[in-house]
Motif scaffolding. Structure first.
Motif, PDB file in Angstrom:
ATOM      1  N   ASP A 114     158.055 136.720  72.684  1.00  0.00           N
ATOM      2  CA  ASP A 114     156.725 136.904  72.095  1.00  0.00           C
ATOM      3  C   ASP A 114     156.367 135.817  71.088  1.00  0.00           C
ATOM      4  OD1 ASP A 114     156.024 139.122  73.566  1.00  0.00           O
ATOM      5  OD2 ASP A 114     156.688 140.568  72.061  1.00  0.00           O
ATOM      6  N   VAL A 115     157.337 135.317  70.350  1.00  0.00           N
ATOM      7  CA  VAL A 115     157.061 134.265  69.365  1.00  0.00           C
ATOM      8  C   VAL A 115     156.520 133.021  70.073  1.00  0.00           C
ATOM      9  CG1 VAL A 115     158.099 132.721  67.653  1.00  0.00           C
ATOM     10  CG2 VAL A 115     158.741 135.145  67.702  1.00  0.00           C
ATOM     11  N   ILE A 116     157.164 132.617  71.137  1.00  0.00           N
ATOM     12  CA  ILE A 116     156.727 131.427  71.875  1.00  0.00           C
ATOM     13  C   ILE A 116     155.395 131.684  72.573  1.00  0.00           C
ATOM     14  CG2 ILE A 116     157.284 129.912  73.823  1.00  0.00           C
ATOM     15  CD1 ILE A 116     160.216 130.111  72.920  1.00  0.00           C
ATOM     16  N   ARG A 117     155.216 132.876  73.130  1.00  0.00           N
ATOM     17  CA  ARG A 117     153.938 133.196  73.778  1.00  0.00           C
ATOM     18  C   ARG A 117     152.803 133.198  72.760  1.00  0.00           C
ATOM     19  NH1 ARG A 117     157.506 136.285  76.865  1.00  0.00           N
ATOM     20  NH2 ARG A 117     157.211 138.121  75.559  1.00  0.00           N
ATOM     21  N   LEU A 118     153.069 133.642  71.538  1.00  0.00           N
ATOM     22  CA  LEU A 118     152.057 133.595  70.483  1.00  0.00           C
ATOM     23  C   LEU A 118     151.719 132.137  70.143  1.00  0.00           C
ATOM     24  CD1 LEU A 118     150.231 134.977  68.449  1.00  0.00           C
ATOM     25  CD2 LEU A 118     152.180 135.070  66.868  1.00  0.00           C
TER      26      LEU A 118
END
Length: 150
Positions: free
Chosen positions: A76-80
């Protein structure tokens, strides 16, 4: 005359949000490895045609293309971060348009408009490790054609 896609490609070389894509800039494709992007024309159309009393025509056109950027999507961090890239890129295009720093294509440069919209995750790799993000780019411009005397 430089093609529209080539002019956009050169203009995007100045976009600070694309510098992390060190895998290259392509036309009509992206590599399967993360960190590269491509531009793909998605069609053009005539929006309106007007004609004056002498038979001279003004053609209002729209040229559409998409920027496809492949990047990691492992959590999720990278997708954000990727979603933030989409927002930042769209904002950059808007700022460039407002400042008059976009490429010009037609016969009415003051009336031309480039916009970027609908940024989204377009495709997720089967293993979920990488994704292909898409941003749609729209260019509106006009061309004038003088009727020759017969």
């Amino acid at each position: 005359m430089t093609s529209i896609i080539r002019a956009v490609q050169e203009w995007l070389n100045g976009c600070p949000y694309l510098t992390d894509f060190t895998g290259g800039q392509h036309i009509d494709w992206t590599d399967s490895a993360p960190g590269n992007y491509g531009l793909a024309p998605t069609g053009s159309s005539v929006v309106e045609v007007s004609e004056d009393v002498l038979g001279n025509r003004t053609v209002y056109k729209q040229y559409n293309l998409a920027l496809y950027a492949r990047n990691w999507t492992v959590d999720d961090v990278i997708r954000l971060e990727n979603t933030t890239f989409l927002d930042d890129f769209q904002q950059w295009v808007e700022e460039q348009q407002a400042a008059g720093l976009t490429p010009k294509f037609g016969d009415g440069p003051d009336t031309e408009e480039i916009s970027a919209q609908n940024g989204m995750l377009f495709e997720l790799a089967e293993d979920g490790q990488t994704g292909l993000y898409q941003i749609q780019i729209k260019i509106n411009y006009l061309k004038r054609y003088e009727r020759s005397g017969s």
